[in-house]
Design an enzyme around this catalytic site. Structure first.
Site, PDB file in Angstrom:
ATOM      1  N   ASP A 199       0.694  -1.191  -0.087  1.00  0.00           N
ATOM      2  CA  ASP A 199       0.065   0.002  -0.101  1.00  0.00           C
ATOM      3  C   ASP A 199       0.961   1.205  -0.146  1.00  0.00           C
ATOM      4  O   ASP A 199       0.688   2.229   0.828  1.00  0.00           O
ATOM      5  CB  ASP A 199      -0.938  -0.024   1.180  1.00  0.00           C
ATOM      6  N   ASP A 220      -0.290  -4.482  -3.723  1.00  0.00           N
ATOM      7  CA  ASP A 220      -1.374  -3.149  -4.004  1.00  0.00           C
ATOM      8  C   ASP A 220      -0.698  -1.844  -3.914  1.00  0.00           C
ATOM      9  O   ASP A 220      -1.307  -0.915  -2.999  1.00  0.00           O
ATOM     10  CB  ASP A 220      -2.622  -3.385  -3.016  1.00  0.00           C
TER      11      ASP A 220
END
EC number: 3.1.1.11
Length: 362
Positions: A199, A220
């Site tokens: 992230d 991600d």
């Protein structure tokens, strides 16, 4: 008796006159309101065609770790800017690694962070989602960002943003560690670096344009529900077992959000999913993008394998190349776009850029 009759007639006449006047006045106000509403509707319809005025005036604030500037801290420089600022403010940040968390509030638009180069100027911190905040509760992902921007019209040039928390292995909980979170509208980034693992870049909400940036992570490492174009960027994976580039959070088909990667390079280690359906109607497109031989089998992931997101997500590729490009078309629901269907995602109009991105920056 005659006098009483005359008095009653007079009162009746006055009452009738007041009644008629009242209704005429009401009609007049109704007519004015209707005209006003019509004018408002026209203004709304023409809102996007009005010329943007922009900030008035410009100011430069300097920051340096050695004290040869107005401030030693980036946050102190931000704090010095008044609320509801209407000037273009450039915060010129000298070379150095600024170890601090920085927040740009929504009340301070038109701010630019200008570094001396992404390799020599950086803001960094180390929070993880499982770390405890001042209230004794876990921070959770969105509050871990080393830099958070809520303001509109934010710009960053030639600077890096880093979360130095160590990279987690797949499946480890609470290790999300955001380097930068952008939640404001019409943000522009040029020559910037974003470094982290899980992230890295929270592309949360609003329209954003990233040009010639370097974005590094493992899982991600670009995520959120922004409406953003990434032009000529390098997306570098440091995944140790498997990882993923982008996770988009679009939740309904009416939303205009999505991630468009145009002319980018995907490098590093894998195997790597190029996109995951964080939202039911996730939307991610790659065009003119080079892929190293690191793309995972299938190329895309529907997140939880039980919500039928493969039927509602929009994952597309157009004119991509490199040894990993074929794998980006590895599932039946990944769309091989033609020019007509790809064009809305490869022009800066995808982020309404004509209205707020200078031609030299596009």
């Amino acid at each position: 008796m005659a006098q009483l009759t005359n008095s009653l007639n007079y009162l009746f006449s006055v009452s009738l006159l007041l009644f008629v006047s009242f209704h005429c006045l009401c009609f007049r106000f109704s007519l004015v309101a209707a005209c006003s509403n019509s004018t408002d509707d026209q203004q709304i319809q023409h809102h996007h065609h009005r010329k943007w005025v922009g900030p008035s005036g410009h100011k430069v604030i300097t920051v340096s770790l050695n004290g040869h500037a107005q401030f030693r801290s980036v946050q102190d420089a931000v704090d010095s800017i008044p609320k509801n600022n209407n000037k273009s403010i450039t915060i010129k940040i000298a070379p150095g690694f600024y170890r601090e968390k920085v927040v740009v509030p929504a009340t301070k638009p038109y701010i630019t962070f200008k570094g001396a180069g992404r390799d020599v100027t950086a803001i960094e911190w180390h929070d993880r989602a499982s770390d405890l905040g001042a209230n004794g509760q876990q921070l959770r992902t969105y509050q871990t960002a080393s830099v958070t921007v809520y303001a509109n019209y934010f710009t960053a040039r030639n600077i890096s943003f880093t979360n130095t928390a160590p990279a987690p292995l797949p499946g480890m909980q609470g290790w999300q560690a955001v380097a930068f979170r952008i939640s404001g509208d019409k943000a522009f980034f040029s020559g910037c670096g974003f470094y982290g693992a899980q992230d890295t870049l929270c592309d949360d909400a609003g329209r954003h344009y990233f040009k010639e940036c370097y974005i590094e992570g493992s899982i991600d490492f670009i995520f959120g529900n922004g409406r953003s174009m990434y032009k000529d960027c390098e997306l570098h994976s440091i995944a140790s077992r498997f990882g993923s580039i982008a996770a988009h959070g679009r939740t309904c088909p009416e939303e205009k959000t999505g991630f468009a990667f145009v002319g980018c390079r995907v490098t590093g280690t894998g195997p790597l999913y190029v996109g995951r359906a964080m939202g039911q109607y996730s939307r991610i497109v790659y065009a003119y993008t080079y892929f190293d031989a690191l793309v995972a089998h299938g190329g895309w992931d529907d997140w939880d394998h039980k919500s039928n997101k493969s039927k509602t997500a929009f994952f597309g590729v157009y004119n991509c190349y490199g040894p990993g490009a074929a794998a980006t078309r590895g599932v039946s629901w990944a769309r091989a776009l033609d020019y007509e269907s790809a064009h809305p995602f490869i022009a800066k109009s995808f982020v309404n850029g004509r209205h707020w991105i200078a031609p030299r920056d596009a």
